[in-house]
Motif scaffolding. Structure first.
Motif, PDB file in Angstrom:
ATOM      1  N   THR B 119       0.857  -1.194   0.000  1.00 14.19           N
ATOM      2  CA  THR B 119       0.000   0.000   0.000  1.00 14.19           C
ATOM      3  C   THR B 119       0.884   1.231   0.000  1.00 14.19           C
ATOM      4  OG1 THR B 119      -0.093  -0.068   2.403  1.00 14.19           O
ATOM      5  CG2 THR B 119      -1.972  -1.004   1.227  1.00 14.19           C
ATOM      6  N   ILE B 120       0.370   2.265  -0.639  1.00 18.41           N
ATOM      7  CA  ILE B 120       1.135   3.500  -0.694  1.00 18.41           C
ATOM      8  C   ILE B 120       0.200   4.658  -0.362  1.00 18.41           C
ATOM      9  CG2 ILE B 120       0.837   3.537  -3.223  1.00 18.41           C
ATOM     10  CD1 ILE B 120       3.546   4.977  -3.355  1.00 18.41           C
ATOM     11  N   GLU B 121       0.646   5.492   0.557  1.00 18.66           N
ATOM     12  CA  GLU B 121      -0.142   6.670   0.922  1.00 18.66           C
ATOM     13  C   GLU B 121       0.747   7.869   0.695  1.00 18.66           C
ATOM     14  OE1 GLU B 121      -2.067   6.728   4.878  1.00 18.66           O
ATOM     15  OE2 GLU B 121      -1.875   4.562   4.672  1.00 18.66           O
ATOM     16  N   THR B 129       4.281   7.336   2.461  1.00 14.38           N
ATOM     17  CA  THR B 129       4.522   6.148   3.269  1.00 14.38           C
ATOM     18  C   THR B 129       4.163   4.919   2.443  1.00 14.38           C
ATOM     19  OG1 THR B 129       3.946   7.353   5.265  1.00 14.38           O
ATOM     20  CG2 THR B 129       3.971   4.951   5.427  1.00 14.38           C
ATOM     21  N   CYS B 130       5.127   4.040   2.261  1.00 14.24           N
ATOM     22  CA  CYS B 130       4.875   2.781   1.566  1.00 14.24           C
ATOM     23  C   CYS B 130       4.938   1.663   2.591  1.00 14.24           C
ATOM     24  CB  CYS B 130       5.950   2.507   0.520  1.00 14.24           C
ATOM     25  SG  CYS B 130       5.947   3.657  -0.834  1.00 14.24           S
ATOM     26  N   THR B 131       3.922   0.822   2.592  1.00 13.76           N
ATOM     27  CA  THR B 131       3.926  -0.346   3.479  1.00 13.76           C
ATOM     28  C   THR B 131       3.862  -1.594   2.612  1.00 13.76           C
ATOM     29  OG1 THR B 131       2.719   0.959   5.081  1.00 13.76           O
ATOM     30  CG2 THR B 131       2.805  -1.407   5.473  1.00 13.76           C
ATOM     31  N   ALA B 132       4.809  -2.497   2.830  1.00 13.65           N
ATOM     32  CA  ALA B 132       4.837  -3.722   2.032  1.00 13.65           C
ATOM     33  C   ALA B 132       5.051  -4.915   2.951  1.00 13.65           C
ATOM     34  CB  ALA B 132       5.944  -3.639   0.997  1.00 13.65           C
ATOM     35  N   ARG B 133       4.354  -5.993   2.650  1.00 21.13           N
ATOM     36  CA  ARG B 133       4.523  -7.215   3.446  1.00 21.13           C
ATOM     37  C   ARG B 133       4.785  -8.397   2.526  1.00 21.13           C
ATOM     38  NH1 ARG B 133      -0.205  -5.229   5.744  1.00 21.13           N
ATOM     39  NH2 ARG B 133       0.240  -4.014   7.608  1.00 21.13           N
ATOM     40  N   LYS B 134       5.597  -9.314   3.023  1.00 18.30           N
ATOM     41  CA  LYS B 134       5.775 -10.570   2.300  1.00 18.30           C
ATOM     42  C   LYS B 134       5.696 -11.709   3.308  1.00 18.30           C
ATOM     43  CE  LYS B 134       8.412 -12.796  -1.330  1.00 18.30           C
ATOM     44  NZ  LYS B 134       7.379 -12.804  -2.358  1.00 18.30           N
TER      45      LYS B 134
END
Lengths: 269, 137
Positions: B119-121, B129-134
């Motif tokens: 997600t990018i806000e 703010t970039c949130t990334a999950r793996k």
């Protein structure tokens, strides 16, 4: 009686405040609206090598001669105008000495909140600046020794790439490569990226540019050391290496280079 | 520069060389979370991508990496934050081959492909703010 008591208490407070300010182990001073010194603590006087009587009433810029003094960079003026504290790096010139400093300026207000001047404290950052310089020099040294272009065979140059590739490093690689091609009249160059920490789009972009430049110099470029992880990363990122020749290992790349140059490696009889 | 806590790391990004620190931290954390080598490499690349973007467009920022857990899975979360100019058109920035800088324009969409969640806000003038999950397979 009450009045006397109060003034005594307040003079005690003043004395304590002065003592506290004098014992803060960093220079602190205050100026009026005309930038004339109205207070300077012990550390400040030590820094200047002056007594209070020789400093007070003088404009601060005539004492510190910093790079920001009497320019738009002066954070004291900014703080006085905006009413907000400001911090910046600067260099003060005291006598013949140039001292790298970090200073914080804040507006000085009276009891009604009206700005009547400014105050400032200074940190001597000589050591920090020295450390930063050493660190920069070290990283430059590491970068220089980490881009060797090796003449592996007549007409074959290898550039092993290790660690992190950024723009500066890519530029050095490009230079090292092109200079070596010119020097050795190489026909094949191998860019071995096995030791690169990560091939992201920026690194890939640099690699593509390097191969284009070498092509312009009439040289064939092979990128070797594409591990399964790198291959998958490149695919996921959607990077098209186009017509750049690639190999999984340096050994394969060298084999290809020999074939391309009509050379054959044979076991001695 | 690095702040170690149990399963959580923060790397401040001030200079381009800090992207290297972000990259190796990401790789170590991915290893600690039990990701296999190819995934470690992919995650490190995604973090490097986000960190490079911050330095290139915002000048400074930070990357937070932490090991996350839900009912049955372990994974890694990466939060890349800056107070830079922000992204005007996120949809456009997420398209392949779009770049306002002189680059390939594959960074953000690439990160999205590498990571499982992204997600990018962004607010113009305030930051991104970039949130990334793996998750581990």
């Amino acid at each position: 009686m009450a009045i006397k008591k109060k003034s005594m208490a307040s003079s005690m407070n003043d004395e304590l405040a002065t003592r506290v300010l004098d014992q803060i182990p960093t220079p602190v001073f205050a100026v009026d609206m005309d930038m004339k010194l109205i207070f300077i603590n012990q550390q400040g006087r030590t820094l200047l090598g002056k007594e209070s009587k020789d400093a007070l009433g003088h404009p601060c810029y005539s004492l510190f001669h910093s790079q920001h003094c009497e320019t738009a960079e002066c954070r004291m003026k900014t703080a006085m105008a905006s009413g907000e504290p400001c911090t910046a790096r600067n260099e003060a010139k005291i006598g013949d000495r140039v001292v790298p400093i970090e200073y914080t300026a804040a507006p000085l207000t009276d009891k009604n909140g009206k700005v009547v001047g400014g105050l400032e404290y200074i940190l001597d950052i000589t050591e920090r600046v020295r450390d930063e310089k050493r660190l920069r020099e070290q990283s430059r040294t590491i970068q220089e020794i980490s881009t060797p272009a090796i003449s592996l065979w007549e007409g074959i140059v290898v550039l092993p790439v290790l660690g992190v590739v950024d723009s500066l490093r890519a530029k050095q690689m490009m230079n090292a490569m092109l200079t070596k091609i010119k020097e050795t009249a190489a026909k094949t160059i191998i860019l071995d990226i096995q030791g690169v920490a990560a091939v992201d789009t920026a690194v890939a972009n640099h690699l593509i540019k390097i191969t284009k430049a070498t092509k312009l110099m009439g040289c064939r470029c092979i990128i070797s050391g594409i591990s399964p992880a790198v291959a998958e990363t490149l695919v996921q990122l959607g990077i098209d290496l186009g017509d750049v020749a690639t190999n999984s290992s340096l050994r394969d790349a060298l084999g290809d280079a020999f074939t391309f140059m009509n050379l054959e490696v044979k076991k001695a009889k | 520069m690095m702040n170690d806590m149990a399963g959580e790391c923060r790397v401040d990004l001030v200079d381009l060389s800090d992207t290297g620190a972000a990259l190796s931290t990401a790789r170590l954390m991915a290893k600690e979370a039990g990701f296999e080598e190819t995934d470690q490499y992919l995650i490190a690349t995604a973090v490097s991508e986000l960190a490079t973007n911050i330095i290139r467009y915002a000048g400074r920022g930070a990357v937070n990496i932490r090991i996350i857990q839900d009912d049955e899975r372990t994974g890694l979360e990466v939060i890349a934050q800056d107070s830079g100019p922000g992204i005007e058109d996120i949809e456009q920035a997420m398209q392949d081959n779009y770049s306002t800088g002189n680059s390939l324009g594959l960074g953000l969409p690439g990160v999205k492909r590498i990571m499982d969640e992204f997600t990018i806000e962004s607010r113009v003038g305030q930051g991104t703010t970039c949130t990334a999950r793996k998750w581990r397979r």
